[in-house]
Design a protein around this motif. Structure first.
Motif, PDB file in Angstrom:
ATOM      1  N   UNK A 851       0.800  -1.238   0.000  1.00 35.32           N
ATOM      2  CA  UNK A 851       0.000   0.000   0.000  1.00 35.32           C
ATOM      3  C   UNK A 851       0.828   1.280   0.000  1.00 35.32           C
ATOM      4  N   UNK A 852       2.052   1.244   0.572  1.00 35.64           N
ATOM      5  CA  UNK A 852       2.874   2.453   0.575  1.00 35.64           C
ATOM      6  C   UNK A 852       3.763   2.559  -0.668  1.00 35.64           C
ATOM      7  N   UNK A 853       3.723   1.560  -1.547  1.00 42.71           N
ATOM      8  CA  UNK A 853       4.449   1.608  -2.805  1.00 42.71           C
ATOM      9  C   UNK A 853       5.935   1.344  -2.712  1.00 42.71           C
ATOM     10  N   UNK A 854       6.418   0.962  -1.538  1.00 39.46           N
ATOM     11  CA  UNK A 854       7.869   0.759  -1.384  1.00 39.46           C
ATOM     12  C   UNK A 854       8.306  -0.670  -1.686  1.00 39.46           C
ATOM     13  N   UNK A 855       7.343  -1.598  -1.652  1.00 41.83           N
ATOM     14  CA  UNK A 855       7.681  -3.025  -1.792  1.00 41.83           C
ATOM     15  C   UNK A 855       6.789  -3.679  -2.838  1.00 41.83           C
ATOM     16  N   UNK A 856       7.350  -4.637  -3.531  1.00 39.42           N
ATOM     17  CA  UNK A 856       6.571  -5.459  -4.451  1.00 39.42           C
ATOM     18  C   UNK A 856       6.729  -6.908  -4.031  1.00 39.42           C
ATOM     19  N   UNK A 857       5.634  -7.624  -4.023  1.00 40.14           N
ATOM     20  CA  UNK A 857       5.696  -9.052  -3.728  1.00 40.14           C
ATOM     21  C   UNK A 857       5.413  -9.825  -5.010  1.00 40.14           C
ATOM     22  N   UNK A 858       6.083 -10.957  -5.149  1.00 44.29           N
ATOM     23  CA  UNK A 858       5.853 -11.814  -6.313  1.00 44.29           C
ATOM     24  C   UNK A 858       5.790 -13.266  -5.884  1.00 44.29           C
ATOM     25  N   UNK A 859       4.939 -14.015  -6.567  1.00 50.83           N
ATOM     26  CA  UNK A 859       4.823 -15.450  -6.305  1.00 50.83           C
ATOM     27  C   UNK A 859       4.932 -16.197  -7.607  1.00 50.83           C
ATOM     28  N   UNK A 860       5.569 -17.389  -7.558  1.00 48.72           N
ATOM     29  CA  UNK A 860       5.797 -18.067  -8.820  1.00 48.72           C
ATOM     30  C   UNK A 860       5.774 -19.574  -8.746  1.00 48.72           C
ATOM     31  N   UNK A 861       6.084 -20.165  -9.922  1.00 42.22           N
ATOM     32  CA  UNK A 861       6.063 -21.613 -10.044  1.00 42.22           C
ATOM     33  C   UNK A 861       7.274 -22.272  -9.379  1.00 42.22           C
ATOM     34  N   UNK A 862       8.236 -21.461  -8.888  1.00 40.97           N
ATOM     35  CA  UNK A 862       9.363 -22.048  -8.148  1.00 40.97           C
ATOM     36  C   UNK A 862       9.005 -22.249  -6.676  1.00 40.97           C
ATOM     37  N   UNK A 863       7.713 -22.097  -6.334  1.00 47.12           N
ATOM     38  CA  UNK A 863       7.093 -22.285  -5.009  1.00 47.12           C
ATOM     39  C   UNK A 863       7.474 -21.206  -3.996  1.00 47.12           C
ATOM     40  N   UNK A 864       8.259 -20.205  -4.436  1.00 48.69           N
ATOM     41  CA  UNK A 864       8.692 -19.168  -3.492  1.00 48.69           C
ATOM     42  C   UNK A 864       7.878 -17.894  -3.636  1.00 48.69           C
ATOM     43  N   UNK A 865       7.910 -17.092  -2.569  1.00 49.08           N
ATOM     44  CA  UNK A 865       7.361 -15.735  -2.569  1.00 49.08           C
ATOM     45  C   UNK A 865       8.547 -14.816  -2.319  1.00 49.08           C
ATOM     46  N   UNK A 871      12.837   0.797  -4.663  1.00 47.33           N
ATOM     47  CA  UNK A 871      13.836   1.818  -4.958  1.00 47.33           C
ATOM     48  C   UNK A 871      15.138   1.223  -5.489  1.00 47.33           C
ATOM     49  N   UNK A 872      15.577   0.145  -4.851  1.00 50.74           N
ATOM     50  CA  UNK A 872      16.875  -0.430  -5.230  1.00 50.74           C
ATOM     51  C   UNK A 872      16.734  -1.615  -6.183  1.00 50.74           C
ATOM     52  N   UNK A 873      15.571  -2.217  -6.198  1.00 51.75           N
ATOM     53  CA  UNK A 873      15.373  -3.407  -7.018  1.00 51.75           C
ATOM     54  C   UNK A 873      15.942  -4.659  -6.390  1.00 51.75           C
ATOM     55  N   UNK A 874      16.411  -4.548  -5.145  1.00 42.58           N
ATOM     56  CA  UNK A 874      17.016  -5.706  -4.471  1.00 42.58           C
ATOM     57  C   UNK A 874      15.956  -6.515  -3.735  1.00 42.58           C
ATOM     58  N   UNK A 875      16.258  -7.795  -3.588  1.00 47.68           N
ATOM     59  CA  UNK A 875      15.348  -8.693  -2.880  1.00 47.68           C
ATOM     60  C   UNK A 875      15.471  -8.472  -1.373  1.00 47.68           C
ATOM     61  N   UNK A 876      14.331  -8.280  -0.707  1.00 45.30           N
ATOM     62  CA  UNK A 876      14.329  -8.064   0.744  1.00 45.30           C
ATOM     63  C   UNK A 876      14.172  -9.411   1.478  1.00 45.30           C
ATOM     64  N   UNK A 909      -0.538 -16.774   5.613  1.00 43.08           N
ATOM     65  CA  UNK A 909      -0.446 -15.355   5.974  1.00 43.08           C
ATOM     66  C   UNK A 909       0.940 -15.104   6.537  1.00 43.08           C
ATOM     67  N   UNK A 910       1.599 -14.039   6.051  1.00 39.68           N
ATOM     68  CA  UNK A 910       2.983 -13.750   6.404  1.00 39.68           C
ATOM     69  C   UNK A 910       3.108 -12.363   7.028  1.00 39.68           C
ATOM     70  N   UNK A 911       4.018 -12.242   7.971  1.00 31.48           N
ATOM     71  CA  UNK A 911       4.339 -10.948   8.566  1.00 31.48           C
ATOM     72  C   UNK A 911       5.349 -10.251   7.653  1.00 31.48           C
ATOM     73  N   UNK A 912       4.965  -9.094   7.113  1.00 34.55           N
ATOM     74  CA  UNK A 912       5.800  -8.418   6.122  1.00 34.55           C
ATOM     75  C   UNK A 912       7.111  -7.926   6.723  1.00 34.55           C
ATOM     76  N   UNK A 913       7.104  -7.495   7.995  1.00 34.92           N
ATOM     77  CA  UNK A 913       8.327  -6.964   8.615  1.00 34.92           C
ATOM     78  C   UNK A 913       9.360  -8.046   8.844  1.00 34.92           C
ATOM     79  N   UNK A 914       8.896  -9.187   9.376  1.00 28.03           N
ATOM     80  CA  UNK A 914       9.842 -10.239   9.758  1.00 28.03           C
ATOM     81  C   UNK A 914      10.031 -11.309   8.682  1.00 28.03           C
ATOM     82  N   UNK A 915       9.038 -11.406   7.788  1.00 23.32           N
ATOM     83  CA  UNK A 915       9.098 -12.448   6.767  1.00 23.32           C
ATOM     84  C   UNK A 915       8.678 -13.806   7.310  1.00 23.32           C
ATOM     85  N   UNK A 916       8.124 -13.822   8.531  1.00 24.46           N
ATOM     86  CA  UNK A 916       7.711 -15.085   9.142  1.00 24.46           C
ATOM     87  C   UNK A 916       6.258 -15.422   8.820  1.00 24.46           C
TER      88      UNK A 916
END
Length: 1172
Positions: A851-865, A871-876, A909-916
């Motif tokens: 919602x704040x536009x700072x992060x993008x999430x993606x899900x795929x056929x490699x079973x990962x999110x 801003x940086x294009x780096x994976x968080x 359901x995942x916690x966005x801050x911790x990734x847990x």
């Protein structure tokens, strides 16, 4: 190996290296050059700091970006130093070299993208103008699709782009110098502030004004003015440079047959069927004298070289010589035994030549008025005679279709030219005597080499008899007058160049799309059948076998067979894959006019001039039955959609309905008052349309056989009718040269499509209903875009299906995920790809902005999110947990939680801050395909379905309590997979799209179904509410997007444009745009409020273009051909928008007049237009 071959080998080797370059570099380099205003591309790329910067922008790790950029720099340097950047590769010298090069690179997509990069590079770096120009020439030669692209500010010089299709392209700010643009399709193009100089174009101007046939044309000695006369009794004077009419001279009381300027240009002579000759003062435009002496129609006049004498030829078989000062008759020359059609003085003025309907040419001594000799050789009327400038030879054109060249001294025939297929009406030498022009009733002009007797070229752009041809005294321009009421001015030098355009050599009689819409087949009077690629217009194959005109072609519904019928009385069946003839069906005893397959491909119907209809078994090739009943020629047959009924239309003015099983006539419908040329069933079989020579179309109710509507609008015979695949539109083609589209429900005309120069013989909708093809007597095929929803622009970049699109919260960016394993970011304003993120090792199925536009999430056929820093294009984070493909990801409205749905049947359901992982929601027994948070974040919706039909079917939607992780509701109703779920912005309703082809709206509180929205003809893959809660968008495997009224549940609009499944749809935050992603590898942006197609414009032209778009006067300019297949160089500019700039040919003629005549909108005085 010679140097030419060596250069070619070197060039091929350079281009092959491009295969290793990542194509996204091209877009990035162009964008940086534009933003930073860099004019030295190699200098910029050579600096290490810039390479690192590009590497960072590309987001490629392990220095792969720098390696790519270094390779790219070396390739560009090699190109810069190559002959490819020095010489014009469109010249004949490079024909063989170019042919070899095209064979090696034409199928290499990466090399094609590199060519496009070199073209766009010319906008910034002038050192690459020639290689960019050569690249554009090669793209045109390879028939690469160039339409709907941005070529802003490109610089092109010293090349040929004959036949290029720039439909809807933005060429604003472009600079062309010494470029051949003959046959260019600029329909709908944006041409703001262009500088086109020394342009080569075959047709310079079209002079319109006469209301009947133009019979004679003549230039003033200084080439500045052209005179013309017509069957409308008038004489008109034209400004050659501007194409404007200068004056109209009235006085004759009948057809004016001939005009001729005096050698000093002060006097114009004219002669008429009113038996008089008139002399006019060119400056005052007043009549000087009226010469009377002939007692029948006059056909020809000619001034002597000194201007003192005027000769006239008449139907009364005589020639008169007149004193131009006194107006007195000097002498009368008798000798011809029939009308004298043409007279011409020799350059020295001592001899007069005359041609007559007695088939002879006579030479007369002007001083003594005696006949010197008779030249015999023609077998029919001599229509025209002309002396060569050196006084050594005489040319004659005849009704026997030949042109003769005679030696004046000996009276012997030097050459006899054959090339026309009808009467030769006019001949004229060029001022230097090297070229002879001839005009014919076969509608063509031929240019001949007088030394060799060989034909140099043929100008085929007229749609009726060419009555007169005349060279300008400076030899640069050829004027032609014709029976289609206008005059054409031609650049003769361009006319000498050979054209390699594909097309029929004679009129196109019939068209038919293949069932998959990728191929169009055409049948022609040139006896051939041709198959065309619908993307590029390239000829795929040519089928020869018929020995006369091919009147009808038809694909079998299973796409395996093509049927054709001909004036040679035969029907032929062709194997579509191999192009080989499978069989020949004989039985008809006269011309076969129409063939049609039954819906199951088992039967073929044919009709003929022998008054019969025949049904053929497709397996055996045997005749099943012969249907007799019509009392005259049967022109058209058509099966009903269920295959039980056959309709036929005939010269006997009736339509007959036949039972296919029994072969018996069921009914006869009368109502037309002239021949019925074409009939067509509606897709649902309830209606039949018929087109007739009485200029009308009739729509019949099939059940009761009664007339529903009569469509009037055409001004001549209706030759073809065709329903759109959805049955809402009817297209008609007519002898009046127009195509009309009719609303089937109301019977009202919706559009009129103009562009053909002669009768439209055939119209055919593409299977998806987006395009209409038309074939004409002008020998061309045109393709028209009929999209009802207007695409804003198209974003190309993914190499495979685009599975998900999502706008950033501020609406400035768009993210997309695709089957090429990549995520791409796009600038919504410019449509330019900003960068790509690679990380997933398999297909990216879903993307979503926080919602704040700072992060993008993606899900795929490699079973990962994966979570990415915008801003940086780096994976968080990389979130692992799912044991099968991740189908859907969604942020909670406050951005603290992330939901994911997977083919492992679970929701997490995942916690966005911790990734847990916070919760795992189990309940679905099949794949979870879609998840969506409610606007308040308290609920989560999920949709399910199964890939495996053996599994228990869970086609349910479930509502979950986000705090507790417990299921609140289960919504059942869909009978197949639930592909997409979406909450309304107010949280009250939920929309779901399913593989059962339906969309359902649910009450979130009660779980009750509110509406079922039906309209899609295939699986619904995505649904999305508009921000104002008023509309719902849906994307489907039927390739369409549909917009629905949320309150009523009714469909508002259908947006067509994608050529494959629409997998994802998403509204921009302000609701003004809709994004769609598709299996056709493209993303498209649509203007939601206006639903008008907006051309991709950037920089200084954006504001002014938006102003133009807002004006209603543009509406009439949107209907134009998007692809034209023709051997003729048909220059098109209908609907093109021109603002300021200059368009000047190599003779100094302003081409804006030609653009305007062809339907362009000149917006130079836009301030005035705003208030009109």
């Amino acid at each position: 190996m010679n140097s030419s071959n060596k250069q070619n080998e070197d060039l091929s080797e350079i281009f092959v290296k491009v295969k290793d370059i990542d194509e996204q570099i091209y877009c990035l380099i162009i964008e940086i050059l534009r933003k930073e205003k860099i004019s030295d591309c190699i200098g910029f790329l050579s600096k290490l700091d810039n390479q690192k910067y590009l590497d960072e922008q590309l987001k490629v790790h392990q220095d792969l970006g720098i390696i790519n950029i270094e390779k790219m720099t070396k390739i560009i340097q090699q190109i810069q130093d190559h002959n490819f950047n020095k010489y014009n590769y469109s010249e004949e010298t490079f024909t063989d070299l170019k042919k070899d090069l095209i064979e090696k690179v034409s199928k290499q997509q990466k090399i094609i993208q590199f060519f496009l990069f070199l073209v766009r590079l010319t906008a910034f770096d002038q050192t690459f103008i020639q290689c960019g120009s050569n690249s554009l020439h090669l793209l045109v030669e390879m028939k690469i699709e160039l339409g709907n692209q941005n070529f802003e500010n490109i610089k092109v010089c010293n090349t040929s782009i004959v036949g290029a299709n720039f439909v809807r392209c933005n060429l604003s700010g472009s600079q062309f110098e010494n470029v051949d643009i003959s046959g260019l399709n600029l329909n709908g193009a944006i041409l703001f502030n262009c500088k086109w100089k020394n342009i080569k174009i075959q047709k310079l101007s079209i002079l319109k004004g006469h209301t009947l046939a133009v019979l004679s044309v003549c230039f003033t000695p200084d080439s500045s003015t052209l005179a013309s006369c017509s069957g409308d009794k008038s004489i008109r004077l034209w400004d050659v440079k501007t194409g404007q009419q200068k004056a109209k001279l009235d006085g004759h009381t009948s057809v004016v047959e001939s005009v001729c300027f005096s050698p000093d240009g002060t006097t114009l002579a004219s002669c008429s069927k009113d038996k008089s000759i008139r002399l006019w003062d060119v400056q005052t435009r007043k009549k000087i004298a009226k010469l009377v002496g002939h007692n029948d129609s006059l056909y020809s006049i000619c001034f002597s070289p000194d201007g003192t004498t005027l000769a006239s030829g008449s139907e009364d078989k005589s020639i008169c010589l007149w004193d131009t000062k006194t107006g007195e008759q000097i002498s009368k020359l008798n000798g011809h035994s029939d009308g004298v059609s043409s007279v011409c003085f020799s350059p020295d003025g001592t001899t007069l030549a005359s041609g007559s309907h007695d088939n002879s040419i006579r030479l007369w001594d002007v001083k003594i008025g005696k006949q010197k000799s008779i030249l015999d050789g023609h077998t029919y009327w001599v229509q025209s005679v002309c002396f060569s400038p050196d006084n050594m030879s005489l040319a004659s054109g005849s009704g026997d279709k030949s042109i003769c060249l005679w030696d004046i001294k000996t009276g012997e025939q030097i050459y006899k030219f054959y090339g026309h297929s009808d009467y030769v009406s006019s001949v004229c030498f060029s001022p230097d005597g090297t070229t002879l022009a001839s005009g014919s009733e076969d509608k063509s002009i031929c240019l001949w080499d007088t030394k060799t007797g060989k034909k140099i070229s043929k100008l085929d752009d007229h749609t009726s008899y060419v009555s007169s041809v005349c060279f300008s005294p400076d030899g640069n321009i050829l004027a032609s007058g014709n029976y289609d009421q206008y005059i054409c001015l031609w650049d003769v030098k361009i006319g000498k160049q050979k054209s390699k355009l594909d097309g029929h050599n004679n009129l196109v009689e019939s068209l038919c799309f293949s069932p998959d819409g990728t191929t169009l087949v055409s049948g022609s009077e040139d006896k051939s059948i041709r198959l065309w690629d619908m993307k590029t217009g390239e000829q795929k194959s040519k089928l020869n076998g018929h020995t006369n005109t091919v009147y009808s072609v038809c694909f079998s519904p299973d796409s395996t067979t093509l049927a054709s019928c001909s004036r040679d009385n035969s029907i032929r069946l062709w194997d579509v894959k191999t192009g080989k003839q499978k069989s020949k069906l004989n039985g008809h005893t006269n011309t076969v006019y129409s063939v049609c397959f039954s819906p199951d491909s088992s039967t073929l119907a044919s009709c003929s001039e022998d008054k019969s209809i025949r049904l053929w078994d497709m397996k055996t090739g045997e005749q099943k039955s012969k249907l007799s009943g019509h009392t005259s020629i049967v022109y058209s047959v058509c099966f009903s959609p269920d295959g039980t009924t056959l309709a036929s239309g005939s010269d006997d003015m009736s339509i007959r309905i036949w039972d296919v099983k029994t072969g018996k006539q069921k009914s006869k419908w009368d109502g037309h008052f002239a021949f019925i040329n074409s009939i067509c069933f509606s897709p649902d079989g309830t209606a039949l349309a018929s087109g007739s020579r009485e200029k009308s179309i009739r729509l019949w109710d099939v059940k009761i056989g009664k007339l529903k509507f009569k469509f009037n609008g055409h001004s001549d015979c209706v030759l073809s009718v065709c329903f759109s695949p959805d049955g809402t539109l009817l297209a008609s083609g007519s002898k009046d040269k127009s195509i009309r589209l009719w609303d089937v429900k109301t019977g009202k005309q919706k559009y009129k499509l103009d562009g053909h120069f002669s009768s439209v013989n055939s119209v055919c909708f593409s299977p998806d209903g987006i395009k209409l093809a038309s074939g004409s007597c002008d020998k061309s095929i045109s393709l028209w875009d009929l999209k009802t929803g207007k695409q804003k622009y198209k974003l190309d970049g993914h190499f495979s299906s685009v599975n998900s699109v999502c706008f950033s919260p501020n609406g400035i960016k768009l993210a997309s995920g695709g089957n090429d394993n990549s995520i791409r970011f796009w600038d919504v304003k410019t449509g330019i790809q900003k960068y790509t993120i690679d990380g997933h090792s398999n297909k990216v199925r879903s993307v979503c902005y926080s919602p704040d536009g700072t992060t993008l999430v993606s899900g795929g056929y490699d079973t990962s999110i994966r979570l990415w820093d915008i801003q940086t294009g780096l994976q968080k984070f990389k979130l692992d947990g799912h044991t099968n493909w991740v189908q859907s990801v969604c942020f909670s409205p406050d951005g603290t939680l992330l939901a994911s749905g997977s083919l492992d049947t679970s929701i997490r359901l995942w916690d966005v801050k911790t990734g847990q992982q916070k919760f795992k929601l189990d309940g679905h027994t099949n794949d979870v395909i879609s998840v969506c948070f409610s606007p308040d974040g308290t609920k989560l919706a999920s949709g399910s379905g199964s890939r495996n039909p053996v599994n228990l079917k869970d086609n349910s939607i479930r509502i979950w309590d986000v705090k507790t992780g417990k299921q609140k509701l289960k919504l059942d109703g869909h009978t197949s997979w639930v592909q997409s779920v979406c909450f309304s912005p107010d949280g009250i309703a939920l929309a779901s799209g399913s593989s059962d082809n339906s969309i359902r709206l649910w009450d979130v509180k009660t779980g009750l179904q509110l509406f079922i929205l039906k309209g899609h003809t295939h699986e619904v893959l995505s649904v999305c509410f508009s921000p104002d809660n008023m509309s719902l968008a849906s994307g489907s495997r039927d390739k369409s997007i549909r917009l629905w009224d949320v309150k009523t549940g009714l469909q508002k609009f259908k947006l067509d444009g994608h050529t494959n499944d629409v997998i994802s749809v998403c509204f921009s935050p302000d609701g003004t745009k809709l994004a769609s992603g598709s299996s056709d590898k493209s993303i498209r942006l649509w203007g939601f409020n206006t639903r008008k197609e907006i051309q991709f414009i950037e920089n200084c032209y954006q504001d002014i273009f938006e102003q133009f778009q807002s004006n209603s006067f543009l509406e009439e300019y949107i209907n134009f051909a998007i692809l034209i297949i023709s051997k003729q160089k048909l220059f098109q500019a209908q609907g093109a928008l021109i603002y300021k700039g200059e368009f000047v040919n190599q003779l100094g003629i302003d081409l804006k007049a030609l653009f305007k005549q062809l339907g362009s909108l000149i917006l130079d005085n836009f301030a005035e237009l705003q208030y009109n």
